[in-house]
Design an enzyme around this catalytic site. Structure first.
Site, PDB file in Angstrom:
ATOM      1  CE  LYS A 212      -4.352  -1.893   1.449  1.00 24.80           C
ATOM      2  NZ  LYS A 212      -5.423  -1.989   2.440  1.00 24.80           N
ATOM      3  NE  ARG A 246      -7.729  -8.887   0.686  1.00 30.11           N
ATOM      4  CZ  ARG A 246      -7.397  -8.158  -0.386  1.00 30.11           C
ATOM      5  NH1 ARG A 246      -6.406  -7.297  -0.315  1.00 30.11           N
ATOM      6  NH2 ARG A 246      -8.074  -8.298  -1.522  1.00 30.11           N
TER       7      ARG A 246
END
Length: 269
Positions: A212, A246
């Site tokens: 991210k 995840r």
């Protein structure tokens, strides 16, 4: 520390616009990719057909189902759900109903079960639900997100949604503070630093910070260059109580987590 066994949730996207191109697959490649993820030791495979990256726009439920239908049918036909747990990254009842009927066991809802229909369906199939916190929606979530106290506000939302889910008979719940979903770098860091606080809610915690942009804000890096930062966030999250990670890079996470576990199980002299 986390008392639950750490589980790795591998990501597979059946759409053309997911932010990390290496996680995108069409139906012919998808089964090969699923088998590779199983070999790499994924415990869960999370399949989505709609991008939730900042600025993305939603698609019609029928389009979402069309993108994923053949992959899901192949999973069911080949009984791959007997080898690994499948999760659907969706908040559309049409899609969720279809996949829960084909061996999927987890509903990963980035809207945090705002839609009662989704709660009812998940409860009906005795599936698990991931309740995630997001401020606004993917299209607008990174337009100046603000909180008075991000930890308490995320906690309040999660508590409220847990009560709502339980009132519909949904029992198996996983919580996700929503790293990168309507949060600045500081908000993300505060949530990660205080992750252990959320354990008092009594549910497993999922963290998904894979590649991210918060990593780029700390050390300038392209999406392809963010694996080291991803591992740093995820290993720290496990130490603070997360038990489901995840990620896009299952093999690398498996090795890192096994090394961390080996260190953590040693007795202190």
């Amino acid at each position: 520390m986390n008392k639950n066994k750490t589980k790795i949730m591998g990501v597979l996207n059946a759409n053309e616009d997911s932010f990390f191109k290496n996680s995108r697959f069409n139906e012919s490649q998808a089964i090969t990719r699923i088998e590779a993820l199983i070999n790499d030791k994924a415990d869960i495979i999370d399949i989505g057909a709609v991008s939730s990256r900042p600025g993305s726009t939603p698609v019609k439920p029928e389009v979402e189902l069309q993108r994923i239908k053949n992959i899901v049918d192949s999973i069911y036909k080949q009984k791959l759900y007997e080898k690994v747990v499948f999760s659907i990254d969706s908040y559309e009842p049409l899609v969720i109903d279809y996949v829960l009927n084909k061996g999927f066991k987890i509903v990963n809802d980035i809207t945090g079960l705002q839609n009662e229909e989704v709660i009812k369906l998940t409860a009906k199939y005795n599936a698990s639900a991931v309740i995630m916190h997001m401020q606004n929606d993917p299209k607008t979530m990174q337009e100046k997100p603000t909180y008075k106290n991000v930890v308490l506000e995320v906690e309040e939302f999660l508590k409220q949604q847990v009560q709502k889910a339980e009132s519909f008979g949904l029992k198996d719940i996983i919580l996700d503070v929503g790293i990168g979903f309507g949060k600045t770098l500081e908000h993300n860091l505060l949530l990660l630093k205080n992750l252990e606080y959320f354990k008092h809610l009594g549910y497993e915690l999922l963290i998904g910070a894979s590649r991210k942009s918060m990593i780029d804000k700390i050390v300038t890096s392209s999406i392809e260059q963010r694996l080291p930062g991803t591992l740093a966030i995820h290993l720290e999250s496990i130490n603070k109580g997360a038990s489901i990670i995840r990620c896009h890079d299952v093999k690398e996470h498996y090795q890192a987590i096994k090394v961390q576990e080996a260190i953590n199980t040693q007795k202190i002299l």
